[in-house]
Design a protein around this motif. Sequence first.
Motif, PDB file in Angstrom:
ATOM      1  N   GLY A 639      64.242 -15.863  24.662  1.00 12.79           N
ATOM      2  CA  GLY A 639      64.110 -16.308  25.936  1.00 12.79           C
ATOM      3  C   GLY A 639      63.131 -16.488  26.658  1.00 12.79           C
ATOM      4  N   VAL A 640      61.702 -16.435  26.065  1.00 15.61           N
ATOM      5  CA  VAL A 640      60.590 -16.275  26.810  1.00 15.61           C
ATOM      6  C   VAL A 640      59.760 -17.625  26.107  1.00 15.61           C
ATOM      7  CG1 VAL A 640      58.427 -15.218  27.178  1.00 15.61           C
ATOM      8  CG2 VAL A 640      60.717 -13.966  27.165  1.00 15.61           C
ATOM      9  N   PRO A 641      59.256 -18.460  26.805  1.00 14.94           N
ATOM     10  CA  PRO A 641      58.178 -19.527  26.413  1.00 14.94           C
ATOM     11  C   PRO A 641      57.362 -18.987  25.512  1.00 14.94           C
ATOM     12  CG  PRO A 641      58.795 -19.794  28.661  1.00 14.94           C
ATOM     13  CD  PRO A 641      59.195 -18.429  28.297  1.00 14.94           C
ATOM     14  N   THR A 642      57.086 -19.226  24.583  1.00 20.39           N
ATOM     15  CA  THR A 642      56.197 -19.126  23.329  1.00 20.39           C
ATOM     16  C   THR A 642      55.382 -20.207  22.790  1.00 20.39           C
ATOM     17  OG1 THR A 642      57.490 -17.026  22.826  1.00 20.39           O
ATOM     18  CG2 THR A 642      55.653 -17.638  21.298  1.00 20.39           C
ATOM     19  N   LEU A 643      54.135 -20.073  22.470  1.00 22.32           N
ATOM     20  CA  LEU A 643      53.341 -20.756  21.897  1.00 22.32           C
ATOM     21  C   LEU A 643      53.536 -20.860  20.348  1.00 22.32           C
ATOM     22  CD1 LEU A 643      51.254 -23.157  22.391  1.00 22.32           C
ATOM     23  CD2 LEU A 643      49.363 -21.509  21.960  1.00 22.32           C
ATOM     24  N   ILE A 644      53.925 -21.960  19.944  1.00 24.14           N
ATOM     25  CA  ILE A 644      53.934 -21.990  18.369  1.00 24.14           C
ATOM     26  C   ILE A 644      52.780 -23.030  17.884  1.00 24.14           C
ATOM     27  CG2 ILE A 644      55.718 -22.291  16.325  1.00 24.14           C
ATOM     28  CD1 ILE A 644      56.549 -20.338  18.212  1.00 24.14           C
ATOM     29  N   ALA A 645      52.309 -22.457  16.657  1.00 25.12           N
ATOM     30  CA  ALA A 645      51.153 -23.661  16.221  1.00 25.12           C
ATOM     31  C   ALA A 645      51.538 -23.813  14.902  1.00 25.12           C
ATOM     32  CB  ALA A 645      49.706 -22.918  16.213  1.00 25.12           C
ATOM     33  N   VAL A 646      51.787 -25.091  14.417  1.00 24.46           N
ATOM     34  CA  VAL A 646      52.241 -25.244  13.123  1.00 24.46           C
ATOM     35  C   VAL A 646      51.193 -26.180  12.572  1.00 24.46           C
ATOM     36  CG1 VAL A 646      53.980 -26.527  11.836  1.00 24.46           C
ATOM     37  CG2 VAL A 646      54.664 -25.552  14.145  1.00 24.46           C
ATOM     38  N   GLN A 654      41.849 -22.908  13.097  1.00 23.13           N
ATOM     39  CA  GLN A 654      41.367 -21.923  14.089  1.00 23.13           C
ATOM     40  C   GLN A 654      41.006 -22.590  15.371  1.00 23.13           C
ATOM     41  OE1 GLN A 654      38.283 -19.672  11.921  1.00 23.13           O
ATOM     42  NE2 GLN A 654      39.710 -18.131  11.657  1.00 23.13           N
ATOM     43  N   ALA A 655      41.648 -22.087  16.652  1.00 18.19           N
ATOM     44  CA  ALA A 655      41.115 -22.795  17.685  1.00 18.19           C
ATOM     45  C   ALA A 655      41.521 -21.994  19.050  1.00 18.19           C
ATOM     46  CB  ALA A 655      42.125 -23.990  17.788  1.00 18.19           C
ATOM     47  N   GLN A 656      40.740 -22.348  20.116  1.00 14.58           N
ATOM     48  CA  GLN A 656      40.914 -21.796  21.435  1.00 14.58           C
ATOM     49  C   GLN A 656      41.909 -22.669  22.038  1.00 14.58           C
ATOM     50  OE1 GLN A 656      39.662 -18.629  22.500  1.00 14.58           O
ATOM     51  NE2 GLN A 656      39.351 -18.748  19.963  1.00 14.58           N
ATOM     52  N   VAL A 657      43.092 -22.389  22.578  1.00 15.54           N
ATOM     53  CA  VAL A 657      43.811 -22.950  23.219  1.00 15.54           C
ATOM     54  C   VAL A 657      43.904 -22.487  24.895  1.00 15.54           C
ATOM     55  CG1 VAL A 657      46.178 -23.811  23.572  1.00 15.54           C
ATOM     56  CG2 VAL A 657      45.371 -23.314  21.134  1.00 15.54           C
ATOM     57  N   ASP A 658      43.644 -23.461  25.908  1.00 14.45           N
ATOM     58  CA  ASP A 658      43.817 -23.117  27.112  1.00 14.45           C
ATOM     59  C   ASP A 658      45.071 -23.218  27.649  1.00 14.45           C
ATOM     60  OD1 ASP A 658      41.039 -22.411  27.618  1.00 14.45           O
ATOM     61  OD2 ASP A 658      40.497 -24.479  27.764  1.00 14.45           O
ATOM     62  N   VAL A 659      45.819 -22.360  28.028  1.00 17.39           N
ATOM     63  CA  VAL A 659      47.318 -22.385  28.441  1.00 17.39           C
ATOM     64  C   VAL A 659      47.302 -22.117  30.119  1.00 17.39           C
ATOM     65  CG1 VAL A 659      49.448 -21.580  28.299  1.00 17.39           C
ATOM     66  CG2 VAL A 659      48.221 -21.492  26.425  1.00 17.39           C
ATOM     67  N   ARG A 660      47.905 -23.152  30.770  1.00 18.12           N
ATOM     68  CA  ARG A 660      48.072 -22.986  32.208  1.00 18.12           C
ATOM     69  C   ARG A 660      49.190 -23.365  32.688  1.00 18.12           C
ATOM     70  NH1 ARG A 660      44.899 -28.002  34.326  1.00 18.12           N
ATOM     71  NH2 ARG A 660      45.611 -28.940  32.187  1.00 18.12           N
ATOM     72  N   ARG A 661      49.668 -22.356  33.836  1.00 20.01           N
ATOM     73  CA  ARG A 661      50.920 -22.746  34.399  1.00 20.01           C
ATOM     74  C   ARG A 661      50.225 -23.382  35.857  1.00 20.01           C
ATOM     75  NH1 ARG A 661      53.492 -19.702  38.675  1.00 20.01           N
ATOM     76  NH2 ARG A 661      52.283 -17.998  38.020  1.00 20.01           N
ATOM     77  N   VAL A 662      50.725 -24.686  36.224  1.00 17.31           N
ATOM     78  CA  VAL A 662      50.281 -25.497  37.201  1.00 17.31           C
ATOM     79  C   VAL A 662      51.301 -25.983  37.968  1.00 17.31           C
ATOM     80  CG1 VAL A 662      48.036 -26.019  36.153  1.00 17.31           C
ATOM     81  CG2 VAL A 662      50.091 -27.327  35.903  1.00 17.31           C
ATOM     82  N   ALA A 670      48.275 -19.909  37.076  1.00 20.25           N
ATOM     83  CA  ALA A 670      48.002 -18.822  36.121  1.00 20.25           C
ATOM     84  C   ALA A 670      47.284 -19.466  34.831  1.00 20.25           C
ATOM     85  CB  ALA A 670      49.159 -17.809  35.626  1.00 20.25           C
ATOM     86  N   LYS A 671      46.580 -18.767  34.133  1.00 23.87           N
ATOM     87  CA  LYS A 671      45.581 -19.233  33.013  1.00 23.87           C
ATOM     88  C   LYS A 671      45.376 -18.188  31.936  1.00 23.87           C
ATOM     89  CE  LYS A 671      41.354 -21.987  32.084  1.00 23.87           C
ATOM     90  NZ  LYS A 671      40.182 -22.537  32.679  1.00 23.87           N
ATOM     91  N   ALA A 672      45.358 -18.844  30.829  1.00 22.18           N
ATOM     92  CA  ALA A 672      44.865 -17.805  29.962  1.00 22.18           C
ATOM     93  C   ALA A 672      44.366 -18.592  28.682  1.00 22.18           C
ATOM     94  CB  ALA A 672      46.192 -17.066  29.271  1.00 22.18           C
ATOM     95  N   THR A 673      43.208 -18.070  28.097  1.00 23.77           N
ATOM     96  CA  THR A 673      42.757 -18.671  26.747  1.00 23.77           C
ATOM     97  C   THR A 673      43.248 -17.885  25.446  1.00 23.77           C
ATOM     98  OG1 THR A 673      40.768 -19.383  28.063  1.00 23.77           O
ATOM     99  CG2 THR A 673      40.659 -19.359  25.666  1.00 23.77           C
ATOM    100  N   LEU A 674      43.956 -18.478  24.630  1.00 22.36           N
ATOM    101  CA  LEU A 674      44.255 -17.894  23.472  1.00 22.36           C
ATOM    102  C   LEU A 674      43.805 -18.433  22.208  1.00 22.36           C
ATOM    103  CD1 LEU A 674      48.307 -17.918  24.455  1.00 22.36           C
ATOM    104  CD2 LEU A 674      46.659 -16.240  24.738  1.00 22.36           C
ATOM    105  N   THR A 675      43.792 -17.603  21.191  1.00 19.85           N
ATOM    106  CA  THR A 675      43.388 -17.778  19.820  1.00 19.85           C
ATOM    107  C   THR A 675      44.538 -17.834  19.004  1.00 19.85           C
ATOM    108  OG1 THR A 675      41.334 -16.520  20.005  1.00 19.85           O
ATOM    109  CG2 THR A 675      41.727 -17.174  17.805  1.00 19.85           C
ATOM    110  N   VAL A 704      51.057 -26.053  30.526  1.00 20.62           N
ATOM    111  CA  VAL A 704      50.595 -27.000  29.842  1.00 20.62           C
ATOM    112  C   VAL A 704      49.603 -26.312  28.751  1.00 20.62           C
ATOM    113  CG1 VAL A 704      48.652 -28.991  29.876  1.00 20.62           C
ATOM    114  CG2 VAL A 704      50.239 -28.710  31.826  1.00 20.62           C
ATOM    115  N   ALA A 705      49.623 -26.734  27.752  1.00 25.91           N
ATOM    116  CA  ALA A 705      48.773 -26.036  26.511  1.00 25.91           C
ATOM    117  C   ALA A 705      48.113 -26.904  25.548  1.00 25.91           C
ATOM    118  CB  ALA A 705      49.702 -25.004  25.698  1.00 25.91           C
ATOM    119  N   ASP A 706      47.218 -27.689  25.921  1.00 26.31           N
ATOM    120  CA  ASP A 706      46.556 -28.629  24.896  1.00 26.31           C
ATOM    121  C   ASP A 706      47.316 -29.704  24.479  1.00 26.31           C
ATOM    122  OD1 ASP A 706      44.195 -27.371  25.270  1.00 26.31           O
ATOM    123  OD2 ASP A 706      43.860 -26.694  23.167  1.00 26.31           O
ATOM    124  N   GLY A 707      48.399 -30.324  25.505  1.00 23.12           N
ATOM    125  CA  GLY A 707      49.238 -31.304  25.106  1.00 23.12           C
ATOM    126  C   GLY A 707      50.503 -30.827  25.232  1.00 23.12           C
ATOM    127  N   ALA A 708      50.764 -29.574  24.538  1.00 25.85           N
ATOM    128  CA  ALA A 708      52.188 -28.942  24.702  1.00 25.85           C
ATOM    129  C   ALA A 708      52.516 -28.743  26.110  1.00 25.85           C
ATOM    130  CB  ALA A 708      52.265 -27.767  23.917  1.00 25.85           C
TER     131      ALA A 708
END
Length: 807
Positions: A639-646, A654-662, A670-675, A704-708
């Motif tokens: 039930g919680v939004p989760t980032l899935i990398a395929v 390997q990448a750093q993904v900037d995730v924002r709630r705007v 809110a903002k976070a940088t995730l690996t 928003v997370a790098d296009g997602a």
Amino acid sequence: MPVLRPLHSGWTLRAAGPAPLGDGPVPATVPGCVHTDLLDAGLIPDPYLDANELDLAWIGRTTWVYETTFDAVVADDRVDLVADGLDTVATVTLNGVELGRTANMHRGYRFDVREVLRPTGNRLEIRFDSAYDYALAVRDAVGERPNAYDEPFQYIRKMASNFGWDWGPTLVTAGIWQPIGLHSWSVARLAEVRPLVTVDGTDGIVDVHVTVERAGDEPLTVTATVAGVTATATIAAGESSAVVTVTVPDVRLWWPRGFGAADRYDLDVTLHADTAMVDTWQRRIGFRTVEVDTRADADGTAFTLVVNGTPVFVRGVNWIPDDAFVTRVDRSRYAARIGQAIDAGVNYLRVWGGGRYESDDFYDLCDEHGLLVGQDFLFACAAYPEEEPLGSEVAAEASEQVLRLMSHPSLVMWVGNNENIWGFQDWDWQEPLAGRTWGAGYYFDVLPGIVTAVDPTRPYWPGNPWSGTDTVHPNDPAHGTSHIWTVWNTHDYRHYATYHPRFLAEFGFQAPPTFATLRRAVSDEPLTPTSPGILHHQKAADGNGKLAAGLTGHFPLPAGFDDWHWATQLNQARAITFGISHFRSLRPLCMGTVLWQLNDNWPVTSWSAVDGDGRRKPLWYALRRAYASRFLTIQPRSGVPTLIAVNDSTTAWQAQVDVRRVSFTGDPRAKATLTVDVPAGGTVAVPLPPDVTTPEDPARELIVADGATWYFGEDVDLAYPAASVDVVVHPTAGGATVEVTARTFVRDLTLFADRLDPAATVDEQLVTLLPGETVTLHVTGTALPAADDPAWRTAPALRTANDLIPG
């Protein structure tokens, strides 16, 4: 050496019996068909326009005669008339001598005509009886069987979609649809060359099985050469077959797209009598291994395509004949359509079982580009009789086609049928069948036996869908291959999220074609969703009703045609994006999605990504994103939004993904940088921080997370601002660049270039911008409006999702 002389000129066509045509024959094009010949002669209107199809139904119920004359020099031991394809119920007569009768569009025929030929004035006549008459006679002889449509397509070995489908017109063709000519030869010829291509360690092995037809009885020598390696075998006098084995050391493998180069080698086979070469045969082959992993596990039964030992996630599309008149599809058109598939990130084409065994051009292009292909045997949506005359025709057709296509490395799977096992189980067939044959003998005995005997290097699967065993429902998503048609037929597209399939061989959602395609085909004034031409070019049962139902909960019902056209196209793109994103996030549980469908065979409202005139619908642009090799999506987990990398690529990601709630105003919340660290062929779920996933105002925010992206509600629940953008157009040689800068939040910004110039194209659609962001679009077209023309900046050319939400 043999000589093949085409007989493609001087043909005429006439109706044998009453027909609403003028007197006398008309010129005929060979290869071709009756419809295209009559169209070229100006005797019928274009069947694709308005409802002309209905007025031309008589063509398929008429007997037609093709005739030509030619001279011939007989200087060889044998002269054969070779007809690669006759559509379908044909009687072939040369100089008044009946050579034979045919009743299978999917086979070739060879007739010894040496003793019938004359030096001059040979008259060749091919009479095509009505496919309807033949099919109905077979039905009466073997007993009626159920099918999905009120047409007798399962009683004749002919392209089923000629009889209409829920995306195609009923245009029952006849004609010489493949090359025809005289084959002159002496001593012997290569009647069959069957190359079994395998890999042993670093060696490539080709076992070349050769069968010859003889006009004499002398010893023969067969030579096979690959990559400079040559092997030879002798066929003794009175013998007719041999096997030549060529071993190529340190062979370069043929790899699918995204896994390596699609390396191919020339295979040359020659036949000698003494020192004289009497025949040759050439193909391009690729060395690779292929298998399907169907092991049982805790979740059911896997279905994973494995090439060269590497599991491949299938990013596929279904392929139907690209034109109802298949002889109009030449190599350049195949290249264009296959190119569109490649550019959308596709790595697999499934050739559907209601069409044809595709051409060598199709397969050669797939070989060249590393595309994987699954070929259905030609059975679809019906109970097929197994009695004569059909049983032996099916066996002969299958043997010929497996032999013809086995040299192509792109072909990785044979499938017995489309939906017939499922149909027998669920579509109320069993009572009307009353124990009569329905095709099971083909799918579980005849066809796998032929594949094993002719080409055991490829897997065979009895049907799509098929669970792998008769003890499990054939369309159980947890086992083998499955189809999902609850979405579209009865359920909202969010229902995709309830499925966890192992391999999804069909799923789809409809939308109309591009406006330029629709306008070319339909002359209704005014054009409305329910005007006669629009409805005629909608073949699905209650198709427009399902389009409207599919908008419920996402968009309000549109008031006018332009909004209906935009909303239904956008909703198709949304539905398929939603489904593919969910299914890909399940990797490795799910290892394939094969969208229904890539293409159309005429201008029609359908499930396609590319319409009947070859124009890309918004779905195509959405598919390109959803089929990216490295793919980010935000999915609900518990039930919680989760980032899935395929990661479908062959290297770790390997990448750093900037995730924002705007907010829609662009303000950061809110903002976070995730690996993300994803192994090759892997999927990783990365939890998002609670402050990112918890909105302050769900109607006015997104993640928003790098296009997602993730929205906290459906469009109807969101408080979109009225879209405001600045548009600057810069004319270029052959088109224009268009810079669009958002003054407000705009979702799914789309420029319909065909609204500006029917021949124009644009490189991107469905772009979401926050205030202040800019996108540059590249438009190609030679008749575009001036840069200051308001058409660039307003509907119906420039659209956003915001337009569809009032207030």
